[in-house]
Motif scaffolding. Structure first.
Motif, PDB file in Angstrom:
ATOM      1  N   VAL A   1       0.845  -1.185   0.000  1.00  0.00           N
ATOM      2  CA  VAL A   1       0.000   0.000   0.000  1.00  0.00           C
ATOM      3  C   VAL A   1       0.887   1.244   0.000  1.00  0.00           C
ATOM      4  N   ALA A   2       0.774   2.024  -1.046  1.00  0.00           N
ATOM      5  CA  ALA A   2       1.604   3.223  -1.165  1.00  0.00           C
ATOM      6  C   ALA A   2       1.138   4.295  -0.175  1.00  0.00           C
ATOM      7  N   LYS A   3       2.090   5.052   0.319  1.00  0.00           N
ATOM      8  CA  LYS A   3       1.744   6.150   1.216  1.00  0.00           C
ATOM      9  C   LYS A   3       0.967   7.203   0.442  1.00  0.00           C
ATOM     10  N   THR A   4      -0.037   7.753   1.061  1.00  0.00           N
ATOM     11  CA  THR A   4      -0.868   8.738   0.389  1.00  0.00           C
ATOM     12  C   THR A   4      -1.264   9.825   1.372  1.00  0.00           C
ATOM     13  N   ASP A   5      -1.632  10.960   0.849  1.00  0.00           N
ATOM     14  CA  ASP A   5      -2.048  12.060   1.717  1.00  0.00           C
ATOM     15  C   ASP A   5      -3.537  12.350   1.539  1.00  0.00           C
ATOM     16  N   ILE A   6      -4.289  11.340   1.088  1.00  0.00           N
ATOM     17  CA  ILE A   6      -5.725  11.539   0.880  1.00  0.00           C
ATOM     18  C   ILE A   6      -6.543  10.523   1.675  1.00  0.00           C
ATOM     19  N   PHE A   7      -7.754  10.916   1.966  1.00  0.00           N
ATOM     20  CA  PHE A   7      -8.754  10.053   2.588  1.00  0.00           C
ATOM     21  C   PHE A   7      -9.828   9.799   1.537  1.00  0.00           C
ATOM     22  N   LYS A   8     -10.272   8.549   1.398  1.00  0.00           N
ATOM     23  CA  LYS A   8     -11.259   8.215   0.375  1.00  0.00           C
ATOM     24  C   LYS A   8     -12.645   8.085   1.010  1.00  0.00           C
ATOM     25  N   LEU A   9     -13.545   8.937   0.549  1.00  0.00           N
ATOM     26  CA  LEU A   9     -14.928   8.871   1.010  1.00  0.00           C
ATOM     27  C   LEU A   9     -15.768   8.208  -0.077  1.00  0.00           C
ATOM     28  N   GLN A  10     -16.428   7.128   0.286  1.00  0.00           N
ATOM     29  CA  GLN A  10     -17.294   6.422  -0.652  1.00  0.00           C
ATOM     30  C   GLN A  10     -18.751   6.734  -0.310  1.00  0.00           C
ATOM     31  N   VAL A  11     -19.533   7.000  -1.352  1.00  0.00           N
ATOM     32  CA  VAL A  11     -20.913   7.420  -1.149  1.00  0.00           C
ATOM     33  C   VAL A  11     -21.865   6.472  -1.866  1.00  0.00           C
ATOM     34  N   LYS A  12     -22.835   5.976  -1.133  1.00  0.00           N
ATOM     35  CA  LYS A  12     -23.888   5.107  -1.669  1.00  0.00           C
ATOM     36  C   LYS A  12     -25.222   5.792  -1.454  1.00  0.00           C
ATOM     37  N   VAL A  13     -26.021   5.878  -2.523  1.00  0.00           N
ATOM     38  CA  VAL A  13     -27.325   6.540  -2.429  1.00  0.00           C
ATOM     39  C   VAL A  13     -28.407   5.558  -2.856  1.00  0.00           C
ATOM     40  N   VAL A  14     -29.427   5.404  -2.015  1.00  0.00           N
ATOM     41  CA  VAL A  14     -30.529   4.490  -2.322  1.00  0.00           C
ATOM     42  C   VAL A  14     -31.855   5.240  -2.244  1.00  0.00           C
ATOM     43  N   ASN A  15     -32.873   4.647  -2.881  1.00  0.00           N
ATOM     44  CA  ASN A  15     -34.219   5.212  -2.792  1.00  0.00           C
ATOM     45  C   ASN A  15     -35.005   4.499  -1.697  1.00  0.00           C
ATOM     46  N   ALA A  16     -36.301   4.782  -1.618  1.00  0.00           N
ATOM     47  CA  ALA A  16     -37.123   4.197  -0.560  1.00  0.00           C
ATOM     48  C   ALA A  16     -37.198   2.681  -0.651  1.00  0.00           C
ATOM     49  N   ALA A  17     -36.988   2.145  -1.867  1.00  0.00           N
ATOM     50  CA  ALA A  17     -37.016   0.690  -2.064  1.00  0.00           C
ATOM     51  C   ALA A  17     -35.640   0.073  -1.834  1.00  0.00           C
ATOM     52  N   ASN A  18     -34.713   0.875  -1.330  1.00  0.00           N
ATOM     53  CA  ASN A  18     -33.342   0.436  -1.057  1.00  0.00           C
ATOM     54  C   ASN A  18     -32.592   0.032  -2.325  1.00  0.00           C
ATOM     55  N   LYS A  19     -32.953   0.646  -3.447  1.00  0.00           N
ATOM     56  CA  LYS A  19     -32.249   0.440  -4.707  1.00  0.00           C
ATOM     57  C   LYS A  19     -31.289   1.602  -4.923  1.00  0.00           C
ATOM     58  N   ARG A  20     -30.094   1.313  -5.381  1.00  0.00           N
ATOM     59  CA  ARG A  20     -29.119   2.363  -5.633  1.00  0.00           C
ATOM     60  C   ARG A  20     -29.564   3.250  -6.794  1.00  0.00           C
ATOM     61  N   VAL A  21     -29.366   4.541  -6.642  1.00  0.00           N
ATOM     62  CA  VAL A  21     -29.769   5.498  -7.672  1.00  0.00           C
ATOM     63  C   VAL A  21     -28.609   6.434  -7.979  1.00  0.00           C
ATOM     64  N   ALA A  22     -28.624   6.949  -9.206  1.00  0.00           N
ATOM     65  CA  ALA A  22     -27.584   7.879  -9.642  1.00  0.00           C
ATOM     66  C   ALA A  22     -28.068   9.315  -9.435  1.00  0.00           C
ATOM     67  N   VAL A  23     -27.460  10.023  -8.517  1.00  0.00           N
ATOM     68  CA  VAL A  23     -27.805  11.419  -8.249  1.00  0.00           C
ATOM     69  C   VAL A  23     -26.509  12.202  -8.015  1.00  0.00           C
ATOM     70  N   LYS A  24     -26.602  13.519  -8.122  1.00  0.00           N
ATOM     71  CA  LYS A  24     -25.436  14.363  -7.924  1.00  0.00           C
ATOM     72  C   LYS A  24     -25.040  14.380  -6.456  1.00  0.00           C
TER      73      LYS A  24
END
Length: 385
Positions: free
Chosen positions: A296-319
């Motif tokens: 694992v290379a040294k890095t100066d960043i933190f990775k934030l992963q974002v998951k967005v779901v609708n009321a049916a718990n299905k993933r959706v594409a939004v900004k």
């Protein structure tokens, strides 16, 4: 010679000719193939028909398949299926510019086989040959042709990723019929499409990522050496790229559940683990973790992963907008991934470590404190339709 002697001689000749005609065809194959034929039981005549029906220049390929095929195939596959598969594989090898450069051992193990793992045995090669050859007609290398196929084949077949597929290990025709496939099903389609035009291809995967986030399957193709790509996930920058590279770099060769394996048709000492059939150890494999795992290379960043779901718990594409609460108030934008993306693939945003950020999705905001450099975190939003 008397009349009686002539009659006797003629009778002997007739009997001799019938005896010669009745003699079974001499076996030309190896002891290993003979052992496979014995395991075929009642299906032996079909396999002998395939062996004897193969042209001399294709006999090596037919013998390879029968020597290495699993016992259920030995007892069920018919001569016509095998003869057609072998004929088309050799035909493609003569037609593509890279065919002559493929070593025999690679051609036999990664072009010729009619299956990748334990999927249903479809006669896919003729259909895929006719569909894929026009796609790659102007390509000069296996790598270039793979990129073309990965970009166009799934659109033509109208097949995409879906968690609603019927089975993980669908055959090509099963995936085409439903239009839905898992990462494994998609990889089988791409591998078979590649093999149909003489691109050596094989399935590769891990039973479980090192961070225990799930399993994954992808494809390797051979162009002077092995390269990888995600099926139905072509990267415009070329092969050896993908959203899973970071996870693959953390694979552990000596921990079976976290190692990376390539499937093989030729028998090996290692088996290819299949999470959909964990007790099935009949598919040969090879541990290829060393080609993926990297420090694992040294890095100066933190990775934030974002998951967005609708009321049916299905993933959706939004900004998705993320604003770092530092002096620069720097903003990062992206779009979350919907159900057409792999289950373990998320929008990932590189952020400064150890800082407070505001994440906005569909009018909903969350304040997030990023962690140390090199770490990552997954956050989930639910939005209204």
């Amino acid at each position: 010679m008397t009349s009686r002697a002539i009659i006797v001689a003629f009778a002997v000749a007739v009997v001799s000719s019938h005896s010669i005609a009745a003699e079974p065809q001499a076996a030309w194959w190896s002891a290993e193939v003979e052992q496979a034929l014995q395991r075929a039981k009642d299906n032996r005549p079909e396999l002998e028909k395939a062996l004897n029906g193969a042209p001399i220049d294709q006999r090596k390929g037919m013998a390879f398949l029968i020597e290495n095929m699993p016992d259920p195939d030995l007892r069920s596959l018919k001569a016509d299926f095998l003869l057609s598969n072998v004929e088309l594989a050799y035909k493609a090898r003569k037609e593509v510019p890279w065919g002559k450069d493929i070593p025999d051992e690679i051609f036999l193990n990664d072009v010729l086989p009619y299956a990748n793992v334990d999927e249903r045995r479809d006669a896919w090669r003729k259909e895929f040959y006719e569909l894929c050859m026009p796609i790659v007609k102007d390509c000069k290398t296996p790598a270039e042709a793979t990129q073309k196929l990965n970009g166009e084949l799934f659109k033509k077949l109208k097949v995409g990723y879906s968690t609603q597929r019927k089975a993980a290990n669908q055959s090509p025709k099963e995936s085409i019929e439903s239009g839905k496939a898992s990462c494994t099903g998609l990889s089988i389609v791409l591998s078979d499409g590649c093999r149909a035009v003489c691109i050596p291809a094989r399935l590769v995967g891990t039973p479980l990522w090192a961070d225990k986030r799930g399993n994954h399957t992808w494809v390797e193709i051979w162009d002077k050496e092995w390269h990888f790509t995600g099926a139905c996930e072509p990267d415009p920058s070329g092969l050896d790229r993908g959203w899973f590279v970071g996870s693959a770099a953390q694979a552990k060769k000596d921990v079976p559940e976290h190692a990376i394996y390539a499937a093989s048709f030729k028998k090996t000492k290692q088996y290819f683990p299949m999470v959909w059939a964990a007790s099935n150890k009949n598919v040969p494999g090879e541990n290829v973790t060393d080609r993926y795992a990297k420090p694992v290379a040294k890095t100066d960043i933190f990775k934030l992963q974002v998951k967005v779901v609708n009321a049916a718990n299905k993933r959706v594409a939004v900004k998705v907008s993320v604003t770092a609460a530092d002096a620069a108030k720097k903003q990062y934008d992206g779009t979350s991934l919907d159900e057409t993306a792999d289950t373990n693939n998320f929008l990932t945003i590189d952020l400064p470590p150890n800082t407070e950020c505001t994440v906005e999705v569909g009018g909903v905001t969350k304040t997030v404190k990023t962690g140390a450099a090199g770490e990552k975190r997954l956050i989930e939003f639910q939005v209204k339709p």
